[in-house]
Design a protein around this motif. Sequence first.
Motif, mmCIF file in Angstrom:
data_model
loop_
_atom_site.group_PDB
_atom_site.id
_atom_site.type_symbol
_atom_site.label_atom_id
_atom_site.label_comp_id
_atom_site.label_asym_id
_atom_site.label_seq_id
_atom_site.Cartn_x
_atom_site.Cartn_y
_atom_site.Cartn_z
ATOM 1 N N HIS A 1 29.742 39.542 45.366
ATOM 2 C CA HIS A 1 29.611 39.834 43.816
ATOM 3 C C HIS A 1 29.173 41.147 43.899
ATOM 4 O O HIS A 1 28.760 41.859 42.792
ATOM 5 C CB HIS A 1 28.834 38.829 42.917
ATOM 6 N N LEU A 2 29.164 41.747 44.993
ATOM 7 C CA LEU A 2 28.770 43.261 44.895
ATOM 8 C C LEU A 2 30.265 44.279 44.639
ATOM 9 O O LEU A 2 31.060 44.083 45.476
ATOM 10 C CB LEU A 2 28.262 43.692 46.279
ATOM 11 N N LEU A 3 30.346 44.838 43.572
ATOM 12 C CA LEU A 3 31.516 45.375 43.196
ATOM 13 C C LEU A 3 31.600 46.596 44.065
ATOM 14 O O LEU A 3 32.720 46.888 44.517
ATOM 15 C CB LEU A 3 31.565 45.457 41.898
ATOM 16 N N GLU A 4 30.415 47.046 44.408
ATOM 17 C CA GLU A 4 30.889 48.583 45.453
ATOM 18 C C GLU A 4 31.400 48.053 46.584
ATOM 19 O O GLU A 4 32.087 48.809 47.061
ATOM 20 C CB GLU A 4 29.498 48.873 45.709
ATOM 21 N N GLU A 5 31.216 46.773 46.999
ATOM 22 C CA GLU A 5 31.703 46.255 48.492
ATOM 23 C C GLU A 5 33.059 46.147 48.169
ATOM 24 O O GLU A 5 33.839 46.518 49.230
ATOM 25 C CB GLU A 5 31.165 44.974 48.911
ATOM 26 N N VAL A 6 33.615 45.795 47.128
ATOM 27 C CA VAL A 6 35.142 45.741 46.980
ATOM 28 C C VAL A 6 35.645 46.962 47.126
ATOM 29 O O VAL A 6 36.709 47.377 47.604
ATOM 30 C CB VAL A 6 35.412 44.976 45.559
ATOM 31 N N GLU A 7 35.113 48.022 46.431
ATOM 32 C CA GLU A 7 35.572 49.391 46.288
ATOM 33 C C GLU A 7 35.532 50.053 47.735
ATOM 34 O O GLU A 7 36.361 50.582 48.073
ATOM 35 C CB GLU A 7 34.954 50.088 45.316
ATOM 36 N N ALA A 8 34.475 49.393 48.734
ATOM 37 C CA ALA A 8 34.353 50.162 49.907
ATOM 38 C C ALA A 8 35.184 49.736 51.067
ATOM 39 O O ALA A 8 35.548 50.216 51.835
ATOM 40 C CB ALA A 8 32.907 49.970 50.359
ATOM 41 N N VAL A 9 35.555 48.361 50.997
ATOM 42 C CA VAL A 9 36.388 47.639 51.921
ATOM 43 C C VAL A 9 37.691 47.016 51.838
ATOM 44 O O VAL A 9 38.414 46.781 52.484
ATOM 45 C CB VAL A 9 35.581 46.918 52.841
ATOM 46 N N CYS A 10 37.873 46.585 50.325
ATOM 47 C CA CYS A 10 38.840 45.656 50.246
ATOM 48 C C CYS A 10 40.230 46.715 49.672
ATOM 49 O O CYS A 10 40.254 47.661 49.176
ATOM 50 C CB CYS A 10 38.561 44.655 48.938
ATOM 51 N N THR A 11 41.281 46.046 50.204
ATOM 52 C CA THR A 11 42.664 46.520 49.804
ATOM 53 C C THR A 11 43.220 46.038 48.725
ATOM 54 O O THR A 11 44.092 46.270 47.963
ATOM 55 C CB THR A 11 43.456 46.681 50.905
ATOM 56 N N ARG A 12 42.728 44.556 48.382
ATOM 57 C CA ARG A 12 43.006 43.863 47.327
ATOM 58 C C ARG A 12 41.963 43.254 46.722
ATOM 59 O O ARG A 12 41.029 42.709 47.724
ATOM 60 C CB ARG A 12 44.117 42.985 47.859
ATOM 61 N N ALA A 13 41.719 42.776 45.440
ATOM 62 C CA ALA A 13 40.845 41.764 44.903
ATOM 63 C C ALA A 13 41.353 40.817 44.053
ATOM 64 O O ALA A 13 42.364 40.888 43.337
ATOM 65 C CB ALA A 13 39.868 42.697 43.992
ATOM 66 N N ILE A 14 40.696 39.681 44.240
ATOM 67 C CA ILE A 14 41.036 38.583 43.436
ATOM 68 C C ILE A 14 39.965 38.024 42.581
ATOM 69 O O ILE A 14 38.776 38.017 43.198
ATOM 70 C CB ILE A 14 41.507 37.227 44.284
ATOM 71 N N ILE A 15 40.126 37.839 41.232
ATOM 72 C CA ILE A 15 38.938 37.792 40.338
ATOM 73 C C ILE A 15 39.096 36.034 40.032
ATOM 74 O O ILE A 15 40.110 35.719 39.542
ATOM 75 C CB ILE A 15 38.822 38.416 39.303
ATOM 76 N N ILE A 16 38.163 35.282 40.333
ATOM 77 C CA ILE A 16 38.222 33.888 39.766
ATOM 78 C C ILE A 16 37.073 33.583 38.770
ATOM 79 O O ILE A 16 36.020 33.727 39.182
ATOM 80 C CB ILE A 16 38.017 32.845 41.045
ATOM 81 N N ALA A 17 37.282 32.995 37.972
ATOM 82 C CA ALA A 17 36.220 32.386 37.019
ATOM 83 C C ALA A 17 36.479 30.809 36.590
ATOM 84 O O ALA A 17 37.641 30.698 36.438
ATOM 85 C CB ALA A 17 35.856 33.261 35.865
ATOM 86 N N ALA A 18 35.513 30.155 36.688
ATOM 87 C CA ALA A 18 35.929 28.598 36.436
ATOM 88 C C ALA A 18 36.946 28.023 37.006
ATOM 89 O O ALA A 18 37.666 27.260 36.542
ATOM 90 C CB ALA A 18 36.024 28.484 34.893
ATOM 91 N N GLY A 19 36.923 28.374 38.282
ATOM 92 C CA GLY A 19 38.176 27.875 39.145
ATOM 93 C C GLY A 19 39.597 28.401 38.886
ATOM 94 O O GLY A 19 40.328 27.783 39.777
ATOM 95 N N ARG A 20 39.707 29.286 37.989
ATOM 96 C CA ARG A 20 40.974 29.888 37.788
ATOM 97 C C ARG A 20 41.086 31.062 38.269
ATOM 98 O O ARG A 20 40.328 31.893 38.312
ATOM 99 C CB ARG A 20 41.578 29.505 36.505
ATOM 100 N N LEU A 21 42.244 31.413 38.805
ATOM 101 C CA LEU A 21 42.670 32.918 39.320
ATOM 102 C C LEU A 21 43.028 33.698 38.103
ATOM 103 O O LEU A 21 43.893 33.303 37.472
ATOM 104 C CB LEU A 21 43.754 32.878 40.403
ATOM 105 N N LEU A 22 42.181 34.844 37.781
ATOM 106 C CA LEU A 22 42.345 35.601 36.529
ATOM 107 C C LEU A 22 42.851 36.942 36.752
ATOM 108 O O LEU A 22 43.507 37.512 36.158
ATOM 109 C CB LEU A 22 41.111 35.768 35.941
ATOM 110 N N ALA A 23 42.902 37.432 38.011
ATOM 111 C CA ALA A 23 43.323 38.745 38.238
ATOM 112 C C ALA A 23 43.672 38.883 39.751
ATOM 113 O O ALA A 23 43.063 38.055 40.636
ATOM 114 C CB ALA A 23 42.573 39.780 37.981
#
Lengths: 244, 310
Positions: B192-214
């Motif tokens: 849940h560290l967004l800086e981490e996503v920016e630092a290492v991820c080439t892609r991000a998936i956002i889930i909330a309440a069990g559903r894929l939102l982005a």
Amino acid sequence: MHATWVIFRRELASYFTTPLAYVFIVIFLVMAGALAFFVGNFFDRGQADLLPFFNFHPWLYLVLIPALTMRLWAEERKSGTIELFLTLPVSIGAAVVGKFLAAWAFTAIALALTFPFWITVNILGSPDNGVILASYIGSLLMAGAFLAIGAALSALTKNQVIAFVITAAACFVLTVSGSSIVLGFLTPWAPTGLINLVASFSFLTHFNAIMRGVIEAPDAVFFVSVIALFLYVNAAIVELKKTN
Amino acid sequence: MTEMIEVRDLTRRFGSILAVDHISFSVTRGEVLGFLGPNGAGKSTTMKMITGFLAPTDGTAVVCGADIVADSIGAKRRIGYLPEGAPAYPDMSPRSFLRFIAEIRGFAGDEARRRIDLAVARTALVSVMEQPIETLSKGFKRRVGLAQALLHDPDVLILDEPTDGLDPNQKHEVRTLIKALAPEKVIVISTHLLEEVEAVCTRAIIIAAGRLLADATPVELAARSRLHNAVRVNLADGHDEAETALRRLPGVVAVERVVDLEGGALLVLPRGGRPIVGEVTDLVRTAGWAVRGLSVERGRLDEVFRTITA
């Protein structure tokens, strides 16, 4: 096979990296001795056999085996290592058998360390060593049955105290199921067939038969079947916990 | 075959709670996929299903050709998994623990030693190899868990909060390691560290309440921010006058006063996310304001995250 062996070694070593092994073995030996000498009148009987020693094994196991098995699965669940353990490329069967065999081997070590009793009776007289060997084997088989039950029940919970209590209770019922405690409760209403069935599950009856010096097939088969049944139940519980 | 993880309609129910609700996505070699979501969103549950710890209520996932339901052991062989909290047997030393993992994964003798040495070097564990794991600091425990996951050089790495509880230096080391491993593997991390996503991820998936939102790259996600292409103008004085003038620009939808460490500034928000820095600088120049600072915002992931998951 390979995985079972690796798990077996890790589990067995884990007893000895904590004080558990030493505490357990010392208490087991002290209690086995105290019961045989003071309650079983080992010397006063004037007979060169180990009956007063083996007689107390079911009761000793009743207290000590649940202490050994309560941690087998409950501790892994509590500390979270179960998630690591069950995501390794290992079948649940191999995991269950590996853990069980390690606990059984540990019990065998504790049992083997009672050898001074055997030496003592051989110095004091000339016992029937065949009977003694049969009794040791019987005791180990009975311990295995207790362990399998305890391991399966440990998989039900992440609370070790609960695992201990329900295992001790289950083992107690099975131990005395041939005695009036259980049968007296059943006799007024249960059909004879059921009463005989319950009585036939008595660990005491089967163990006493072996202690007389003959390992008869039905008694050995009984304990081996209990082990096999509860290992299966253990695996089923672990599998079920993945879906529930 | 480049799709190394394919998740199909993965669903998990706990009693009446639908923890993961028909999630589908696939990941290819070289991707570092960040799993984002509020606590309890279903990130860990999804990972636990892919790694075979929990059975899916419905749907399945295929890892390097092995179906996690039909061929669970085959899938587990291809996965290196760091569970949440990096559990390890507390009374073992990292050495005996890693030896156990090596043996159970079928390595023996020199091969096992070589693999342990490599994993230990990659995670900088050498100094604590003989200490009981329970006496290690959180950072070292996490690294023991990482070493365990890397030991068999798996094609698929699934890391549940790999940098949780690490200090900034350790975080940096772990991220460097992830980036170094990325080209030849598939890596899925939850955080849940967004800086981490920016630092290492080439892609991000956002889930909330069990559903894929982005499901997008971090840059694309950031572009959904209302701050994307906004211009921050920090003037020596005359903010009131400037605010009125900026608001009249055609590309500008609103101007906000912000207060930060450097004092007050104006945040000029663009209409429809289009670049407005040209218009703004032209105006600044013609008006002759004394500018202390001027910068373009790329958009903030945390703001997008809040908008999507709220």
